[in-house]
Scaffold this motif. Structure first.
Motif, short mmCIF file in Angstrom:
data_model
loop_
_atom_site.label_atom_id
_atom_site.label_comp_id
_atom_site.label_asym_id
_atom_site.label_seq_id
_atom_site.Cartn_x
_atom_site.Cartn_y
_atom_site.Cartn_z
N LEU A 13 41.56 42.63 51.65
CA LEU A 13 40.71 42.14 50.35
C LEU A 13 40.06 40.71 50.88
O LEU A 13 39.18 40.41 50.58
CB LEU A 13 41.46 42.17 49.25
N GLN A 17 36.39 39.51 51.14
CA GLN A 17 35.66 38.35 50.37
C GLN A 17 35.11 37.21 51.49
O GLN A 17 33.98 36.72 51.33
CB GLN A 17 36.65 37.92 49.67
N SER A 77 40.42 34.32 46.27
CA SER A 77 40.18 34.89 44.79
C SER A 77 40.46 33.71 44.03
O SER A 77 41.40 33.20 43.75
CB SER A 77 41.36 35.95 44.56
N LYS A 79 41.31 33.79 40.56
CA LYS A 79 42.51 33.77 39.86
C LYS A 79 43.77 33.28 40.49
O LYS A 79 44.58 32.76 39.78
CB LYS A 79 42.47 35.13 39.17
N ASP A 80 43.69 33.08 41.80
CA ASP A 80 44.86 32.70 42.42
C ASP A 80 44.86 31.26 42.79
O ASP A 80 45.91 30.77 43.20
CB ASP A 80 45.09 33.44 43.99
N ARG A 125 50.04 40.96 32.67
CA ARG A 125 49.88 42.58 32.48
C ARG A 125 51.07 43.27 31.79
O ARG A 125 50.75 43.92 30.86
CB ARG A 125 49.62 43.41 33.98
N VAL A 145 47.02 44.69 47.66
CA VAL A 145 46.65 46.01 47.16
C VAL A 145 47.06 47.18 47.62
O VAL A 145 47.40 48.11 47.12
CB VAL A 145 44.96 45.83 47.10
N ARG A 148 50.79 47.92 47.29
CA ARG A 148 51.15 48.35 45.80
C ARG A 148 50.57 49.78 45.77
O ARG A 148 51.20 50.53 45.08
CB ARG A 148 50.58 47.42 44.83
N PHE A 162 45.95 47.36 38.35
CA PHE A 162 45.33 46.53 39.67
C PHE A 162 44.13 45.65 39.01
O PHE A 162 43.65 45.94 37.88
CB PHE A 162 45.00 47.16 40.59
N ALA A 163 43.73 44.66 39.69
CA ALA A 163 42.39 44.20 39.46
C ALA A 163 41.14 45.20 39.93
O ALA A 163 41.28 45.50 40.80
CB ALA A 163 42.25 42.74 40.03
N ALA A 165 38.21 44.71 40.61
CA ALA A 165 37.29 44.03 41.48
C ALA A 165 38.06 44.19 42.79
O ALA A 165 37.78 44.48 43.93
CB ALA A 165 37.33 42.68 41.53
N GLY A 166 39.29 44.15 42.91
CA GLY A 166 40.24 43.96 44.23
C GLY A 166 40.05 45.51 44.91
O GLY A 166 39.78 45.50 45.97
N ARG A 169 36.32 46.25 45.77
CA ARG A 169 35.85 45.79 47.13
C ARG A 169 36.00 46.38 48.39
O ARG A 169 35.40 46.42 49.44
CB ARG A 169 36.20 44.16 46.94
N GLY A 190 38.03 38.67 39.45
CA GLY A 190 37.07 39.18 39.81
C GLY A 190 35.76 38.11 40.34
O GLY A 190 34.85 38.44 40.90
N ALA A 191 36.24 36.96 40.29
CA ALA A 191 35.35 35.82 40.71
C ALA A 191 36.11 35.19 42.22
O ALA A 191 37.11 35.24 42.38
CB ALA A 191 35.17 34.72 39.79
N1 LIG Z 1 47.28 38.56 42.36
C1 LIG Z 1 46.48 39.19 43.64
C2 LIG Z 1 44.97 39.25 43.69
N2 LIG Z 1 44.24 38.27 43.76
C3 LIG Z 1 43.04 38.68 43.30
C4 LIG Z 1 43.04 40.13 43.25
C5 LIG Z 1 42.12 41.01 43.08
C6 LIG Z 1 40.64 40.46 43.08
C7 LIG Z 1 40.33 39.56 41.82
O1 LIG Z 1 41.06 39.46 40.72
O2 LIG Z 1 39.36 38.77 41.95
C8 LIG Z 1 44.24 40.49 43.22
C9 LIG Z 1 44.82 41.76 43.27
C10 LIG Z 1 45.26 42.23 41.86
O3 LIG Z 1 45.46 41.43 41.04
O4 LIG Z 1 45.30 43.57 41.73
#
Ligand SMILES: NCc1[nH]cc(CCC(=O)O)c1CC(=O)O
Length: 301
Positions: A13, A17, A77, A79-80, A125, A145, A148, A162-163, A165-166, A169, A190-191
């Motif tokens: 992933l 990106q 990503s 969100k990380d 979640r 991903v 998992r 899962f996300a 977007a992940g 992609r 997703g950003a």
């Molecule tokens: N925590 C890991 C992570 N960081 C970003 C994504 C997916 C892409 C995104 O959310 O932008 C994921 C995988 C998931 O949460 O399933």
């Protein structure tokens, strides 16, 4: 200009990106090469990590590589990425957002009405799932991903989260899946975020055209909401801002770990007034009683 060096993690992933950023730069006449780094490893820096404000487990290695000038930019990503960026590292571009929602990968949906057992490693979640399905069981599920998905196949869980977007992609969205439209995603899910050194104006200028203003505004609201609530801990918090014509629609949530307590806000504002909106929504959550829950969470986490 020498080809820019793009720092990225080495998961499928992350590489997808980074390649997307590489392609967009290429379309603007800017050449680049990828520099994948392992997530952990040797992080020796002259100054201690904490003094540089380096905290995120997913972003640490790339922060160090940027500060050592081994790379010109890093792709994450969003969100990380911790809401507070390390000293000298700045946000250079936020790319147009993909689907922000979570997605349920399942083996049939009958379990929703009865006894169920799902898997996720995310507190956000888990708490939202238990709030809606208090009789279900939730097991921990970690890894990238691909890992998992494999673990879901090899266990007797009914589903995993899962996300969207992940999975999308890297084209791994299984047929037996559905978007969880009631679950509020992680701030900035997703950003993609591109960061660089504050002094590297050449790189910052090359990255400017990649920025998507609407996404930038939405994720900045979500991250302000998170920053105002969290105070440095990873609580079950969701936030989603979406633009519709001149309005921004926001939904935010804070839950206890077992999902029994839930503080929720839904509010809109005009795009032009977005500054302070995320903070204001967080304040309302705190006033509802979220402040006491945050105190409790800070002791546990
Ligand atoms: N925590 C890991 C992570 N960081 C970003 C994504 C997916 C892409 C995104 O959310 O932008 C994921 C995988 C998931 O949460 O399933």
């Amino acid at each position: 200009m020498k080809p820019l060096v793009i720092g990225t993690r080495d998961s499928e992933l992350a590489l997808w990106q980074a390649k997307t950023v590489q392609l967009q730069l290429k379309n603007n006449g800017v050449d680049s090469v990828l520099h994948p780094v392992k997530s952990s490893g040797d992080l020796n820096l002259d100054v201690p990590l904490y003094e540089m404000g380096i905290t995120g487990i997913f972003t640490k290695s790339l922060d160090v590589a940027l500060i050592k000038k081994e790379i010109d930019l890093a792709v994450h990503s969003m969100k990380d990425v911790p809401t507070q960026l390390p000293k000298t590292i700045v946000q250079a571009a936020v790319l147009n957002r993909a689907n922000p929602y979570d997605i349920l990968v399942h083996k049939g949906l009958d379990f929703l009405d009865g006894k169920g057992h799902i898997a996720t490693g995310s507190l956000r979640r888990k708490a939202q799932w238990l709030n809606r399905y208090p009789n279900h069981e939730v097991s921990n599920l970690r890894g990238n991903v691909n890992t998992r998905l494999k673990k879901l196949k090899n266990n007797d869980w009914n589903a995993a989260i899962f996300a969207a977007a992940g999975l999308g992609r890297i084209q791994l969205t299984p047929k037996n899946s559905q978007i969880i439209n009631w679950m509020i995603p992680a701030p900035a899910q997703g950003a993609m975020l591109v960061v660089s050194n504050e002094k590297n104006t050449q790189v910052l200028n090359a990255l400017k055209p990649l920025n998507d203003k609407t996404t930038e505004i939405c994720v900045s609201i979500e991250r302000s909401f998170l920053r105002t609530l969290e105070g440095g801990c990873t609580a079950p918090i969701g936030a989603l801002a979406q633009v519709n014509e001149n309005d921004i629609h926001f939904e935010g949530v804070l839950l206890s770990l077992d999902g029994k307590q839930r503080f929720y806000i839904k509010k809109k504002c005009k795009i032009n007034n977005y500054k302070g909106f995320g903070e204001c929504c967080a304040q309302e959550i705190l006033n509802q009683g979220g402040d006491k829950l945050m105190d409790k969470l800070r002791q546990i986490l």
